[in-house]
Design an enzyme around this catalytic site. Structure first.
Site, PDB file in Angstrom:
ATOM      1  N   CYS A 107      23.419  43.842   3.176  1.00  0.00           N
ATOM      2  CA  CYS A 107      24.120  45.125   3.285  1.00  0.00           C
ATOM      3  C   CYS A 107      24.515  45.699   1.930  1.00  0.00           C
ATOM      4  O   CYS A 107      24.756  46.904   1.818  1.00  0.00           O
ATOM      5  CB  CYS A 107      25.344  44.990   4.183  1.00  0.00           C
TER       6      CYS A 107
ATOM      7  N   GLU B 130      32.928  46.287   9.100  1.00  0.00           N
ATOM      8  CA  GLU B 130      32.110  46.097   7.904  1.00  0.00           C
ATOM      9  C   GLU B 130      30.714  46.598   8.239  1.00  0.00           C
ATOM     10  O   GLU B 130      29.932  45.894   8.893  1.00  0.00           O
ATOM     11  CB  GLU B 130      32.090  44.620   7.499  1.00  0.00           C
TER      12      GLU B 130
END
Length: 465
Positions: free
Chosen positions: A249, A215
């Site tokens: 993010c 990720e």
């Protein structure tokens, strides 16, 4: 990292693998029991978690609860509600020439899962993969970030008291510790962090043929066209961008605004920032700080690459960077090419979406993409252009907190997905049990073969395979 610590970690992974081999497929009741113990750990120590998160990030207690604790509690509830159904075998029967085949497909845990988590959401991003891994029947080792020391120490203290290490363990340390952990024989590696470190983790996993979920970040575009402009839209974008001081993010990284509304957008952004954090955001209890000095320097370097329309001031001693809006950015500047991961928002005008796409200012494989528009054609164009795993229309951030939505990247933003059912499957592998019940003998399937056998094969192929 000392030799004694290396031996301790090697013994830990050995214990987890042994426990897995002794009980490779925990029942749903046992998995739920572990998940509910995690839930109790979060609720019983709620104030301690919030205090640790505030210490590490200096963001509002509200954000610590909403985007870390609440998201984790909802995920545990969702996993517990659906676990029996996900674990149920998928059975099918098929009639073939000479036999009936019975197929049973089940999901099996990998074994021992290594989770390496970052500092920006230190509780959520450490425990979310663990919740998914435990629901799938795995054992876990979590390596939290050394840059979120208060949360890491509390995780270590509480988990060591509540869970046996062969089931769930915390390993604290620096980057060297994380690097050593990736050399150990885990069955799955789950990494959340930057692209450069992610590449190293992927290489290490590949060298040992260990599956990995990465990720990573991404330069998430946000398009605001002439039909999408409103005060509510601006407040939504500003909130998502400057949440956790921009260290998210999936934050909107660069805002592309249609020229017809560009001049109206800039004062609205400033007005929203003042509403949220006041004229002196350094005094706001709702505005966070940059996590460490190296990242502070990287983010402040971006400020000089455009004209400051709002904010621009910073204080290294307190790791404070004011919410900053940049315009008139030179083409090719790093702030337009690199993920900012901080409270700096470039605002770029555009006239035609086609031109914007052809200029390649938008990272097509970003972690997510945002578009504020009522124009169906513009939305369709954005969907066709992007290669990201999610596109959000007229909102930001919320999709990532929804357990019904798979969260993950593609290309430079990583691979693999988790949250909800996607997380259960990411931490499992498919097993197929195949059984044949013969009711007649078919000798023509064995050699030597003849032309007649070939003719029969072509005529009956659908019944043979």
């Amino acid at each position: 990292m000392g030799e004694n610590n290396s031996l301790v970690l090697e013994e830990l992974i050995k214990r987890q693998r042994t426990d897995y081999f002794n009980n490779p497929y925990p029942c749903a009741v046992k998995r739920k029991k572990t998940l509910l113990k995690l839930k109790k750990m979060l609720t019983d120590h709620e104030e301690d978690w919030i205090k640790a998160l505030v210490t590490d990030t200096e963001r509002a207690s509200f954000e610590g609860y909403a985007f870390e604790i609440a998201v984790l509690l909802n995920e545990i509830d969702y996993q517990c509600r659906n676990l029996h159904r996900w674990m149920k075998p998928d059975r099918s029967w098929h009639l073939k020439l000479g036999y009936v085949e019975a197929i049973k497909k089940t999901q099996h845990p990998y074994g021992s899962v290594l989770i390496i988590s970052p500092w920006n959401y230190p509780l959520q991003l450490a425990l979310m993969p663990a919740i998914n891994a435990i629901a799938a029947g795995n054992r876990c080792v979590i390596k939290p970030s050394e840059y979120a020391s208060a949360t890491s120490k509390l995780l270590e203290k509480v988990i060591r008291r509540l869970f046996p290490p062969e089931q769930l363990a915390i390993v604290t340390g620096d980057a060297q510790t994380a690097e050593f952990l990736t050399t150990l024989p885990f069955n799955l590696i789950f990494f959340t962090g930057g692209q450069q470190t992610g590449k190293k983790v992927a290489q290490q996993a590949a060298s040992k043929l260990i599956p990995a979920v990465l990720e990573l970040g991404g330069k998430n575009p946000c398009i605001l066209d002439e039909t999408g402009f409103s005060e509510a839209a601006i407040r939504e974008i500003v909130w998502g961008k400057f949440l956790n001081a921009g260290q998210t993010c999936i934050a909107p990284d660069t805002l592309f605004v249609h020229t017809s509304v560009y001049k109206r957008v800039l004062p609205e952004i400033s007005a929203a920032l003042i509403d949220f954090y006041g004229k002196h955001p350094e005094n706001s209890k709702d505005y966070g700080r940059i996590c460490h000095t190296a990242h502070f320097q990287k983010v402040t370097d971006y400020i000089g690459q455009g004209k400051v329309r709002h904010g621009g001031n910073y204080d290294q001693k307190n790791l404070f960077i004011a919410p900053t809006v940049l315009t008139d950015i030179k083409p090719g500047s790093a702030v337009l090419k690199e993920e900012i991961f901080g409270p700096v928002l470039p605002v770029v005008p555009y006239t035609y979406l086609e031109t914007l796409f052809s200029q390649q200012l938008i990272q097509r494989d970003a972690l997510t993409a945002y578009v504020f528009s009522k124009h169906k054609q513009h939305i369709r164009m954005m969907k066709r252009y992007m290669h990201s795993t999610s596109i959000s229309i007229n909102q930001v951030i919320h999709h990532a907190a929804n357990p019904h939505v798979a969260f993950g990247g593609t290309g430079r933003s990583g691979y693999g997905a988790y949250h909800g059912k996607a997380g259960f499957h990411a931490c499992s592998y498919d097993r197929t049990d195949y059984k044949a019940y013969h009711y007649m003998h078919v000798p023509d399937k064995f050699p030597p073969y003849s032309d007649k056998d070939m003719r029969i094969l072509k005529r009956l192929r659908k019944w043979l395979m």
